[in-house]
Design a protein around this motif. Structure first.
Motif: not given
Length: 108
Positions: A65-75, A77-89
């Motif tokens: 769905x996200x074309x992202x290989x890892x979990x967790x995944x944050x969305x 308002x309907x938009x994919x944000x990223x995983x925990x590393x991206x969330x931390x950045x």
């Protein structure tokens, strides 16, 4: 759209902030999921979680769905944000706070 993709799409669109993760917010099952929950909790952001360990279809389907290989995944308002590393950045730069601010104000 497959049945699993349709289910994921409904979850993503129905919730302002949703985290697909291993385990639950109260009992994360991996360090990355735990960190993602801690970030959202620290921000005071109301969020829903989906435990991918409970549904193999969603566990595999969310990656497509996200074309992202890892979990967790944050969305948000309907938009994919990223995983925990991206969330931390994003948290460290202040971007995540701005992104979830509408969800925070709606809960007050």
């Amino acid at each position: 759209m497959s049945d699993v993709s349709a289910r994921i799409d409904e979850i993503v669109k129905k919730n302002d902030v949703v985290l697909f993760m291993k385990g639950t917010a109260l009992f994360p099952q991996c360090g990355f999921s735990s960190r993602a929950v801690a970030i959202l909790d620290h921000l005071g952001t109301p969020f829903e979680t989906v435990d991918v360990l409970q549904d193999q279809g969603i566990r595999n389907g969310i990656k497509e769905y996200s074309d992202w290989p890892t979990i967790p995944q944050l969305y948000v308002r309907g938009e994919f944000v990223g995983g925990s590393d991206i969330m931390m950045e994003m948290f460290e730069s202040g971007e995540l706070q701005q992104l979830v601010a509408p969800a925070n104000s709606e809960s007050q």
